[in-house]
Motif scaffolding. Structure first.
Motif, PDB file in Angstrom:
ATOM      1  N   THR A  89      15.823   4.596  -0.530  1.00 34.93           N
ATOM      2  CA  THR A  89      14.953   4.891   0.597  1.00 34.93           C
ATOM      3  C   THR A  89      15.781   4.849   1.861  1.00 34.93           C
ATOM      4  O   THR A  89      16.431   3.844   2.145  1.00 34.93           O
ATOM      5  CB  THR A  89      13.815   3.853   0.686  1.00 34.93           C
ATOM      6  OG1 THR A  89      13.119   3.846  -0.546  1.00 34.93           O
ATOM      7  CG2 THR A  89      12.864   4.185   1.814  1.00 34.93           C
ATOM      8  N   GLU A  91      15.113   4.797   5.282  1.00 33.54           N
ATOM      9  CA  GLU A  91      14.194   4.582   6.395  1.00 33.54           C
ATOM     10  C   GLU A  91      14.536   3.256   7.039  1.00 33.54           C
ATOM     11  O   GLU A  91      14.967   2.329   6.371  1.00 33.54           O
ATOM     12  CB  GLU A  91      12.747   4.517   5.906  1.00 33.54           C
ATOM     13  CG  GLU A  91      12.224   5.798   5.332  1.00 33.54           C
ATOM     14  CD  GLU A  91      10.767   5.658   4.936  1.00 33.54           C
ATOM     15  OE1 GLU A  91      10.003   5.011   5.667  1.00 33.54           O
ATOM     16  OE2 GLU A  91      10.405   6.194   3.881  1.00 33.54           O
ATOM     17  N   ASP A  93      12.307   1.242   8.412  1.00 33.09           N
ATOM     18  CA  ASP A  93      11.226   0.309   8.088  1.00 33.09           C
ATOM     19  C   ASP A  93      10.354   0.947   7.004  1.00 33.09           C
ATOM     20  O   ASP A  93       9.252   1.414   7.277  1.00 33.09           O
ATOM     21  CB  ASP A  93      10.409   0.003   9.343  1.00 33.09           C
ATOM     22  CG  ASP A  93       9.418  -1.115   9.139  1.00 33.09           C
ATOM     23  OD1 ASP A  93       9.598  -1.912   8.203  1.00 33.09           O
ATOM     24  OD2 ASP A  93       8.444  -1.181   9.909  1.00 33.09           O
ATOM     25  N   PRO A  94      10.842   0.974   5.731  1.00 32.50           N
ATOM     26  CA  PRO A  94      10.092   1.672   4.683  1.00 32.50           C
ATOM     27  C   PRO A  94       8.786   0.968   4.349  1.00 32.50           C
ATOM     28  O   PRO A  94       8.659  -0.250   4.463  1.00 32.50           O
ATOM     29  CB  PRO A  94      11.038   1.636   3.491  1.00 32.50           C
ATOM     30  CG  PRO A  94      11.923   0.472   3.749  1.00 32.50           C
ATOM     31  CD  PRO A  94      12.056   0.371   5.239  1.00 32.50           C
ATOM     32  N   LEU A  95       7.822   1.760   3.941  1.00 30.97           N
ATOM     33  CA  LEU A  95       6.543   1.222   3.488  1.00 30.97           C
ATOM     34  C   LEU A  95       6.698   0.655   2.081  1.00 30.97           C
ATOM     35  O   LEU A  95       7.543   1.098   1.316  1.00 30.97           O
ATOM     36  CB  LEU A  95       5.487   2.328   3.474  1.00 30.97           C
ATOM     37  CG  LEU A  95       5.177   2.983   4.819  1.00 30.97           C
ATOM     38  CD1 LEU A  95       4.269   4.189   4.620  1.00 30.97           C
ATOM     39  CD2 LEU A  95       4.532   1.983   5.761  1.00 30.97           C
ATOM     40  N   THR A  96       5.850  -0.297   1.732  1.00 34.83           N
ATOM     41  CA  THR A  96       5.853  -0.816   0.368  1.00 34.83           C
ATOM     42  C   THR A  96       4.976   0.089  -0.500  1.00 34.83           C
ATOM     43  O   THR A  96       4.230   0.929   0.012  1.00 34.83           O
ATOM     44  CB  THR A  96       5.286  -2.252   0.323  1.00 34.83           C
ATOM     45  OG1 THR A  96       3.902  -2.203   0.684  1.00 34.83           O
ATOM     46  CG2 THR A  96       6.053  -3.180   1.251  1.00 34.83           C
ATOM     47  N   ASN A  98       2.357  -0.754  -2.055  1.00 39.52           N
ATOM     48  CA  ASN A  98       0.958  -1.033  -1.700  1.00 39.52           C
ATOM     49  C   ASN A  98       0.548  -0.308  -0.411  1.00 39.52           C
ATOM     50  O   ASN A  98      -0.593   0.126  -0.282  1.00 39.52           O
ATOM     51  CB  ASN A  98       0.726  -2.537  -1.539  1.00 39.52           C
ATOM     52  CG  ASN A  98       0.819  -3.263  -2.862  1.00 39.52           C
ATOM     53  OD1 ASN A  98       0.580  -2.676  -3.915  1.00 39.52           O
ATOM     54  ND2 ASN A  98       1.188  -4.525  -2.815  1.00 39.52           N
ATOM     55  N   ASP A  99       1.463  -0.168   0.537  1.00 44.34           N
ATOM     56  CA  ASP A  99       1.157   0.531   1.789  1.00 44.34           C
ATOM     57  C   ASP A  99       0.945   2.025   1.576  1.00 44.34           C
ATOM     58  O   ASP A  99       0.259   2.679   2.350  1.00 44.34           O
ATOM     59  CB  ASP A  99       2.288   0.345   2.804  1.00 44.34           C
ATOM     60  CG  ASP A  99       2.423  -1.080   3.295  1.00 44.34           C
ATOM     61  OD1 ASP A  99       1.425  -1.827   3.246  1.00 44.34           O
ATOM     62  OD2 ASP A  99       3.534  -1.453   3.711  1.00 44.34           O
ATOM     63  N   LEU A 100       1.547   2.575   0.530  1.00 43.35           N
ATOM     64  CA  LEU A 100       1.461   4.013   0.284  1.00 43.35           C
ATOM     65  C   LEU A 100       0.136   4.428  -0.356  1.00 43.35           C
ATOM     66  O   LEU A 100      -0.178   5.614  -0.415  1.00 43.35           O
ATOM     67  CB  LEU A 100       2.632   4.467  -0.587  1.00 43.35           C
ATOM     68  CG  LEU A 100       4.003   4.323   0.071  1.00 43.35           C
ATOM     69  CD1 LEU A 100       5.104   4.585  -0.949  1.00 43.35           C
ATOM     70  CD2 LEU A 100       4.142   5.258   1.259  1.00 43.35           C
ATOM     71  N   ASN A 101      -0.613   3.471  -0.861  1.00 39.84           N
ATOM     72  CA  ASN A 101      -1.936   3.707  -1.447  1.00 39.84           C
ATOM     73  C   ASN A 101      -1.928   4.799  -2.504  1.00 39.84           C
ATOM     74  O   ASN A 101      -1.151   4.763  -3.437  1.00 39.84           O
ATOM     75  CB  ASN A 101      -2.965   3.990  -0.349  1.00 39.84           C
ATOM     76  CG  ASN A 101      -3.106   2.821   0.592  1.00 39.84           C
ATOM     77  OD1 ASN A 101      -3.154   1.671   0.163  1.00 39.84           O
ATOM     78  ND2 ASN A 101      -3.127   3.098   1.890  1.00 39.84           N
ATOM     79  N   SER A 103      -0.897   7.852  -2.407  1.00 45.83           N
ATOM     80  CA  SER A 103       0.148   8.881  -2.353  1.00 45.83           C
ATOM     81  C   SER A 103       1.247   8.634  -3.384  1.00 45.83           C
ATOM     82  O   SER A 103       2.143   9.445  -3.546  1.00 45.83           O
ATOM     83  CB  SER A 103       0.757   8.957  -0.953  1.00 45.83           C
ATOM     84  OG  SER A 103       1.324   7.720  -0.597  1.00 45.83           O
TER      85      SER A 103
END
Length: 113
Positions: A89, A91, A93-96, A98-101, A103
């Motif tokens: 990744t 980025e 500050d990458p999303l986890t 769980n944050d991606l829901n 997608s």
């Protein structure tokens, strides 16, 4: 970072080391690849930066799985060519997961032997 290029990159790293090169010195590796690779020089230099700045070493195989280093204490104990799934990744500050829901879909995989 395809499977084919990953193999080429690993061979380049091994060749550099066998000739006394320093794979942790960007300037020295740059000089080596200019002489040894000519047309592939820029591509290999970009891959080198990914390795030294982000940690995607030569075990990053390009096929979705990380190769097992059979010479390592852990690698000697298992009977497999590959270990964990590769993720990279880029980025700040990458999303986890769980944050991606919705997608992202997590798919259970069977081991490859």
């Amino acid at each position: 970072m395809t499977k084919e290029f990953s193999l080429q990159y690993k061979k380049t790293i091994e060749q550099c080391i066998s000739q006394g090169g320093d794979i942790f010195n960007e300037k020295a590796f740059n000089n080596f690849t200019k002489i040894a690779l000519h047309s592939e020089h820029k591509k290999v230099q970009a891959r080198f930066r990914v390795m030294n700045q982000f940690g995607a070493n030569t075990l990053y195989s390009g096929n979705g799985l990380t190769k097992v280093d059979i010479n390592s204490p852990w690698g000697e104990k298992i009977n497999s060519k590959y270990g964990v799934v590769e993720t990279f990744t880029f980025e700040r500050d990458p999303l986890t997961i769980n944050d991606l829901n919705d997608s992202v879909t997590i798919i259970p995989l069977k081991p490859i032997h």
